[in-house]
Write a protein that holds these residues in place. Sequence first.
Motif, PDB file in Angstrom:
ATOM      1  N   GLU A 173      43.144  66.776  19.684  1.00  0.00           N
ATOM      2  CA  GLU A 173      43.838  65.286  20.918  1.00  0.00           C
ATOM      3  C   GLU A 173      42.737  64.342  20.647  1.00  0.00           C
ATOM      4  O   GLU A 173      41.320  64.587  20.645  1.00  0.00           O
ATOM      5  N   LEU A 174      42.889  63.189  20.001  1.00  0.00           N
ATOM      6  CA  LEU A 174      42.238  61.850  19.673  1.00  0.00           C
ATOM      7  C   LEU A 174      41.807  61.422  20.738  1.00  0.00           C
ATOM      8  O   LEU A 174      40.117  60.462  20.643  1.00  0.00           O
ATOM      9  N   PHE A 175      42.368  60.939  21.551  1.00  0.00           N
ATOM     10  CA  PHE A 175      41.329  60.837  22.993  1.00  0.00           C
ATOM     11  C   PHE A 175      42.692  61.059  24.557  1.00  0.00           C
ATOM     12  O   PHE A 175      43.259  61.511  23.877  1.00  0.00           O
ATOM     13  N   SER A 176      41.319  61.195  25.471  1.00  0.00           N
ATOM     14  CA  SER A 176      42.091  62.185  26.477  1.00  0.00           C
ATOM     15  C   SER A 176      43.971  60.698  26.918  1.00  0.00           C
ATOM     16  O   SER A 176      43.620  60.026  26.998  1.00  0.00           O
ATOM     17  N   ILE A 177      44.582  61.682  27.780  1.00  0.00           N
ATOM     18  CA  ILE A 177      45.713  60.843  28.863  1.00  0.00           C
ATOM     19  C   ILE A 177      44.866  59.930  29.440  1.00  0.00           C
ATOM     20  O   ILE A 177      44.302  59.541  30.037  1.00  0.00           O
ATOM     21  N   PRO A 178      45.464  58.514  29.644  1.00  0.00           N
ATOM     22  CA  PRO A 178      44.199  57.527  31.006  1.00  0.00           C
ATOM     23  C   PRO A 178      44.043  57.535  32.020  1.00  0.00           C
ATOM     24  O   PRO A 178      45.679  57.756  32.623  1.00  0.00           O
ATOM     25  N   LYS A 179      43.990  57.272  33.179  1.00  0.00           N
ATOM     26  CA  LYS A 179      43.313  57.213  33.702  1.00  0.00           C
ATOM     27  C   LYS A 179      43.167  55.885  34.516  1.00  0.00           C
ATOM     28  O   LYS A 179      42.172  55.226  34.302  1.00  0.00           O
ATOM     29  N   ILE A 180      43.822  55.486  35.985  1.00  0.00           N
ATOM     30  CA  ILE A 180      43.996  54.387  36.295  1.00  0.00           C
ATOM     31  C   ILE A 180      43.148  54.328  37.762  1.00  0.00           C
ATOM     32  O   ILE A 180      43.233  54.629  38.351  1.00  0.00           O
ATOM     33  N   ARG A 181      41.626  53.161  37.327  1.00  0.00           N
ATOM     34  CA  ARG A 181      41.098  53.417  38.770  1.00  0.00           C
ATOM     35  C   ARG A 181      41.326  51.977  39.248  1.00  0.00           C
ATOM     36  O   ARG A 181      41.343  50.793  38.276  1.00  0.00           O
ATOM     37  N   VAL A 182      40.828  51.647  40.766  1.00  0.00           N
ATOM     38  CA  VAL A 182      40.981  50.756  41.455  1.00  0.00           C
ATOM     39  C   VAL A 182      40.194  50.008  42.262  1.00  0.00           C
ATOM     40  O   VAL A 182      39.033  51.249  43.106  1.00  0.00           O
ATOM     41  N   THR A 183      38.946  49.167  42.562  1.00  0.00           N
ATOM     42  CA  THR A 183      38.121  48.736  43.022  1.00  0.00           C
ATOM     43  C   THR A 183      38.235  47.186  43.736  1.00  0.00           C
ATOM     44  O   THR A 183      38.996  46.419  42.455  1.00  0.00           O
ATOM     45  N   PRO A 184      38.127  46.533  44.540  1.00  0.00           N
ATOM     46  CA  PRO A 184      37.694  47.993  45.649  1.00  0.00           C
ATOM     47  C   PRO A 184      38.949  48.336  45.846  1.00  0.00           C
ATOM     48  O   PRO A 184      39.701  48.440  45.650  1.00  0.00           O
ATOM     49  N   ASN A 185      38.725  50.240  46.792  1.00  0.00           N
ATOM     50  CA  ASN A 185      39.983  50.372  47.512  1.00  0.00           C
ATOM     51  C   ASN A 185      38.835  51.026  48.965  1.00  0.00           C
ATOM     52  O   ASN A 185      37.969  51.494  49.150  1.00  0.00           O
ATOM     53  N   PRO A 186      39.870  50.363  50.005  1.00  0.00           N
ATOM     54  CA  PRO A 186      41.793  50.335  49.544  1.00  0.00           C
ATOM     55  C   PRO A 186      41.215  48.172  49.719  1.00  0.00           C
ATOM     56  O   PRO A 186      40.569  47.656  48.970  1.00  0.00           O
ATOM     57  N   VAL A 187      42.312  47.896  48.957  1.00  0.00           N
ATOM     58  CA  VAL A 187      42.126  46.269  48.585  1.00  0.00           C
ATOM     59  C   VAL A 187      42.800  45.654  49.891  1.00  0.00           C
ATOM     60  O   VAL A 187      44.178  45.538  50.153  1.00  0.00           O
ATOM     61  N   MET A 188      42.179  44.600  50.107  1.00  0.00           N
ATOM     62  CA  MET A 188      42.726  43.642  51.021  1.00  0.00           C
ATOM     63  C   MET A 188      42.942  42.133  50.875  1.00  0.00           C
ATOM     64  O   MET A 188      42.463  41.887  49.034  1.00  0.00           O
ATOM     65  N   GLU A 189      44.172  41.751  50.848  1.00  0.00           N
ATOM     66  CA  GLU A 189      43.998  40.313  50.518  1.00  0.00           C
ATOM     67  C   GLU A 189      42.982  38.739  50.171  1.00  0.00           C
ATOM     68  O   GLU A 189      41.936  39.049  51.297  1.00  0.00           O
ATOM     69  N   GLY A 190      42.839  38.434  49.354  1.00  0.00           N
ATOM     70  CA  GLY A 190      41.561  37.760  49.159  1.00  0.00           C
ATOM     71  C   GLY A 190      40.635  38.523  48.167  1.00  0.00           C
ATOM     72  O   GLY A 190      39.806  37.836  47.761  1.00  0.00           O
ATOM     73  N   ASP A 191      40.696  39.761  47.765  1.00  0.00           N
ATOM     74  CA  ASP A 191      40.201  39.851  47.471  1.00  0.00           C
ATOM     75  C   ASP A 191      39.977  40.507  45.898  1.00  0.00           C
ATOM     76  O   ASP A 191      41.785  39.538  45.120  1.00  0.00           O
ATOM     77  N   ARG A 192      38.559  40.091  45.124  1.00  0.00           N
ATOM     78  CA  ARG A 192      39.298  40.334  43.600  1.00  0.00           C
ATOM     79  C   ARG A 192      38.440  42.060  43.384  1.00  0.00           C
ATOM     80  O   ARG A 192      38.280  41.986  43.518  1.00  0.00           O
ATOM     81  N   MET A 193      40.259  41.862  42.704  1.00  0.00           N
ATOM     82  CA  MET A 193      40.411  43.680  42.639  1.00  0.00           C
ATOM     83  C   MET A 193      40.635  43.633  40.919  1.00  0.00           C
ATOM     84  O   MET A 193      40.083  42.413  39.441  1.00  0.00           O
ATOM     85  N   THR A 194      39.504  44.942  40.661  1.00  0.00           N
ATOM     86  CA  THR A 194      39.692  45.474  38.985  1.00  0.00           C
ATOM     87  C   THR A 194      40.451  46.343  38.904  1.00  0.00           C
ATOM     88  O   THR A 194      40.264  47.279  39.792  1.00  0.00           O
ATOM     89  N   LEU A 195      41.046  45.997  37.994  1.00  0.00           N
ATOM     90  CA  LEU A 195      41.882  47.942  37.668  1.00  0.00           C
ATOM     91  C   LEU A 195      41.230  47.917  36.186  1.00  0.00           C
ATOM     92  O   LEU A 195      41.117  47.231  35.297  1.00  0.00           O
ATOM     93  N   THR A 196      40.661  49.361  35.961  1.00  0.00           N
ATOM     94  CA  THR A 196      39.836  49.995  34.818  1.00  0.00           C
ATOM     95  C   THR A 196      40.974  50.894  34.100  1.00  0.00           C
ATOM     96  O   THR A 196      41.319  52.424  35.113  1.00  0.00           O
ATOM     97  N   CYS A 197      40.511  50.826  32.905  1.00  0.00           N
ATOM     98  CA  CYS A 197      42.134  52.076  32.223  1.00  0.00           C
ATOM     99  C   CYS A 197      40.512  52.936  31.580  1.00  0.00           C
ATOM    100  O   CYS A 197      40.356  52.519  30.696  1.00  0.00           O
ATOM    101  N   TYR A 198      40.294  54.201  32.136  1.00  0.00           N
ATOM    102  CA  TYR A 198      39.421  55.104  31.791  1.00  0.00           C
ATOM    103  C   TYR A 198      40.449  56.411  30.125  1.00  0.00           C
ATOM    104  O   TYR A 198      41.005  56.782  30.686  1.00  0.00           O
TER     105      TYR A 198
END
Length: 349
Positions: A251-276
């Motif tokens: 395997e060259l690189f693993s199947i990616p996983k996506i994570r979200v912060t913050p969690n839970p996400v509330m209206e007005g939050d600054r949301m970040t998705l990270t692809c690992y």
Amino acid sequence: MNASDSKSFCRVNRKKRLTLRDIFEVELRPGLDEVVSKQNPDPHQQMLAPGGRGHDDETETSEANAYCTVKSVQEEEKRFVIRPEVAFTPNLGKIFTGQSVIITCVVEPAVETSIFLWYKDSTHLDIGEQSFTIRHTQIYDSGTFQCRIPTGNISEGVSLEVISGYLILQVPASVYEGDDVFLRCHSWPGYSVRRTMFYKDQLELNPSVGDSGLLFKNVKRDMAGKYRCVKKAEQSRVATYSDESFIHVRELFSIPKIRVTPNPVMEGDRMTLTCYTDLNPLRQNTRLLFTFYRDGLNVQRFNLSNKYKILSIQLENSGNYSCEVKTSTNNVRKKSKEIHIQVQGCVLA
């Protein structure tokens, strides 16, 4: 108070549930259940619930009190678990007697160490260098080689086979997704043949490079298997020689996983998705590109960043998110599973 005033008041004064990931910087200390905040270093004022699993526990605080982020226990442990890999130069698992080979213990560039431990067929070798050379190899040099560093795990075994016969099927010792792989049906110098045949799992393959070579471009994981070559002696109609080798496509690189912060996400939050994803340490120079999707539609084009950010997320941003990783040459692509993100409306004070 009108509707617009209520919405503004909600954004400023609401409280939300934040995980410890949003609040504290965890320093991993085996055996300790305490989380020490960089804002307040007193361990008695910031304690985890029993078990000390910072990535599972939650606390309630206002946005103004969120100063730093927490690193999950798994991520911290991963930093300290190093697994090197063994590489041959030339990258061949079979060679004739008399040839030379350089054997190297490959670790991630960020790892600093001058001590390397070597094993052959599970027996420790008196070698402390990162690489060593076997010159004028003999049959007894055959074996499975492994290496490790004092702070890491032992590598997978990589086998070297030294042959004194008439014919060997030479394949790379290390093959990765997306590689171009050349199979060489190599006969002893001076041994004349009139035809070469290749097989995979009893299925005949036509040579693609001259009479003695087979080239596969951009190999996939399903290309793994047992390959065999056969040569017929030129001086005889019946004498044939053959050899077989197994190709394992890593395997060259693993199947990616996506994570979200913050969690839970509330209206007005600054949301970040990270692809690992994890890139194989032997291919750390591979350039990876990342993209993100919501409900199957692209929301960020391929680029070098593995993050996608929304500065002030709204209810209509709810949906199924995923990410995709590819090499800059576009020969290997992998997509994560979708995660559903439901943006929660804030509670009016």
